[in-house]
Motif scaffolding. Structure first.
Motif, mmCIF file in Angstrom:
data_model
loop_
_atom_site.group_PDB
_atom_site.id
_atom_site.type_symbol
_atom_site.label_atom_id
_atom_site.label_comp_id
_atom_site.label_asym_id
_atom_site.label_seq_id
_atom_site.Cartn_x
_atom_site.Cartn_y
_atom_site.Cartn_z
ATOM 1 N N GLY A 99 -0.354 7.697 11.471
ATOM 2 C CA GLY A 99 -0.857 8.200 10.198
ATOM 3 C C GLY A 99 0.245 8.722 9.298
ATOM 4 O O GLY A 99 -0.012 9.236 8.203
ATOM 5 N N GLU A 100 1.496 8.585 9.738
ATOM 6 C CA GLU A 100 2.634 9.087 8.967
ATOM 7 C C GLU A 100 3.045 8.048 7.931
ATOM 8 O O GLU A 100 3.295 6.892 8.261
ATOM 9 N N ASP A 101 3.113 8.471 6.670
ATOM 10 C CA ASP A 101 3.478 7.538 5.598
ATOM 11 C C ASP A 101 5.004 7.495 5.455
ATOM 12 O O ASP A 101 5.569 7.874 4.435
ATOM 13 N N ILE A 102 5.663 7.012 6.493
ATOM 14 C CA ILE A 102 7.120 6.988 6.533
ATOM 15 C C ILE A 102 7.637 5.818 5.692
ATOM 16 O O ILE A 102 7.032 4.748 5.659
ATOM 17 N N SER A 103 8.747 6.013 4.992
ATOM 18 C CA SER A 103 9.334 4.927 4.202
ATOM 19 C C SER A 103 10.075 3.975 5.130
ATOM 20 O O SER A 103 10.469 4.340 6.245
ATOM 21 N N GLN A 104 10.292 2.747 4.653
ATOM 22 C CA GLN A 104 11.017 1.774 5.472
ATOM 23 C C GLN A 104 12.442 2.226 5.775
ATOM 24 O O GLN A 104 12.873 2.160 6.931
ATOM 25 N N PRO A 105 13.213 2.733 4.773
ATOM 26 C CA PRO A 105 14.571 3.190 5.092
ATOM 27 C C PRO A 105 14.595 4.316 6.139
ATOM 28 O O PRO A 105 15.467 4.337 7.009
ATOM 29 N N GLU A 106 13.639 5.236 6.055
ATOM 30 C CA GLU A 106 13.605 6.344 7.014
ATOM 31 C C GLU A 106 13.247 5.838 8.414
ATOM 32 O O GLU A 106 13.827 6.269 9.412
ATOM 33 N N PHE A 107 12.292 4.913 8.480
ATOM 34 C CA PHE A 107 11.904 4.313 9.765
ATOM 35 C C PHE A 107 13.101 3.607 10.400
ATOM 36 O O PHE A 107 13.400 3.773 11.585
ATOM 37 N N GLU A 108 13.813 2.825 9.587
ATOM 38 C CA GLU A 108 14.977 2.090 10.094
ATOM 39 C C GLU A 108 16.082 3.039 10.540
ATOM 40 O O GLU A 108 16.755 2.800 11.554
ATOM 41 N N LYS A 109 16.252 4.137 9.810
ATOM 42 C CA LYS A 109 17.261 5.136 10.165
ATOM 43 C C LYS A 109 16.944 5.745 11.542
ATOM 44 O O LYS A 109 17.839 5.913 12.383
ATOM 45 N N ARG A 110 15.663 6.016 11.776
ATOM 46 C CA ARG A 110 15.268 6.599 13.067
ATOM 47 C C ARG A 110 15.454 5.591 14.206
ATOM 48 O O ARG A 110 15.867 5.957 15.302
#
Length: 299
Positions: A99-110
């Motif tokens: 349910g987290e509206d994470i951005s693509q750059p942030e997801f990729e960073k993680r």
């Protein structure tokens, strides 16, 4: 003068725009579709089908093929190479699960920075590379289909059984996306020319096909070099070939453009095995395409 081979692609695009069957598809975006197509590209003169009617980022396609050949199924090695074409699927899965509206750059960073997060959320399931290099048989053994093809090319090049595929029925539900380009069959002509036929059950003609042509050409060149043959024809066959409804304006623009000369691709060295190629081994010259065309991926 012979007609430019890229017109095969543009004619197919025009055919779908004019006569495609309008369908609701899995993604909900909708498509115009046709069933059954074949394109042929001759690589024997050193040219490769990197489309010129729009810019194709060929290094991304070659890096993807090299990633397949490692047998890897996690997007982390791709992200390290700045290849983001597979992020949409695990990102969509993560958003739905948390349910987290994470951005693509942030997801990729993680994915890049957090080992545990990458292990849990970066894996695509048993997709292409797993099936090509580590197919799990009912006998519990793993089978390397690519290595078998290469060995057969060296020992019995007239065989009609030189193929590998990714449609492993019991493992389909675990895959982020079942294989689209699913069968790769090799054939030797005249004793010295290696040909490759790719069957693709489902093809996004605007975004997917240009990458598939480049990946197929790179694979043909690598396997030919490893087995002592010259590259011959790349033959591409499509099952359900479609344009997404949000790609129609882009396609209409593209079919108005006149193709330019195909570029040349060459391998700068001969690595010890199919496992040892790197992106720096590929050199492309004479690529002067029309401008890029932006289109969104349907997930």
């Amino acid at each position: 003068m012979p007609r430019h081979p890229e017109y095969q692609y543009l004619d197919l695009m025009s055919h779908i725009l004019e006569k495609g069957d309008r369908r609701i598809d899995r993604t909900g975006v909708g498509t115009l579709s046709t069933f059954g197509a074949m394109l042929r590209f001759d690589l024997s003169d050193g040219t490769v089908p990197i489309l010129t009617s729009k810019r194709v980022y060929w290094k991304l396609a070659v890096k993807e093929m090299l990633w397949f050949l490692t047998g890897e199924t996690n997007i982390r090695p791709l992200l390290r190479e700045n290849v983001r074409i597979w992020t949409d699927w695990p990102l969509d899965k993560y958003r739905k699960a948390t349910g987290e509206d994470i951005s693509q750059p942030e997801f990729e960073k993680r994915i890049l920075e957090d080992d545990e997060f990458a292990l849990k959320w970066g894996d695509l399931g048993p997709v292409y590379g797993k099936q090509w290099r580590r197919w799990l048989g009912a006998d519990g053994k793993e089978y390397d289909q690519v290595a078998t093809v290469i060995e057969t090319l060296k020992t019995n090049p007239s065989s009609r059984r030189m193929l590998f595929h990714g449609w492993n029925v019991p493992e389909l539900p675990e895959m982020a996306l079942p294989p689209c380009h699913m069968v790769y069959q090799f054939h030797v002509t005249g004793g010295n020319r290696l040909n490759l036929l790719i069957f693709q059950r489902s093809c996004d003609l605007e975004l997917g096909a240009p990458f598939n042509f480049v990946g197929g050409a790179a694979l043909l060149m690598m396997v030919a070099q490893q087995t002592g043959f010259d590259p011959g024809e790349l033959i591409w066959m499509g099952g359900d070939v479609h344009l997404y409804l949000n790609h129609l304006e882009q396609a209409r623009e593209q079919v108005t453009r006149e193709p330019r000369l195909f570029p040349r691709m060459r391998l700068l060295r001969k690595p010890a095995s199919i496992d040892d190629y790197r992106i720096d081994d590929f050199e492309v010259t004479g690529y002067e395409p029309h401008a890029a065309i932006k289109a969104d991926v349907a997930v």
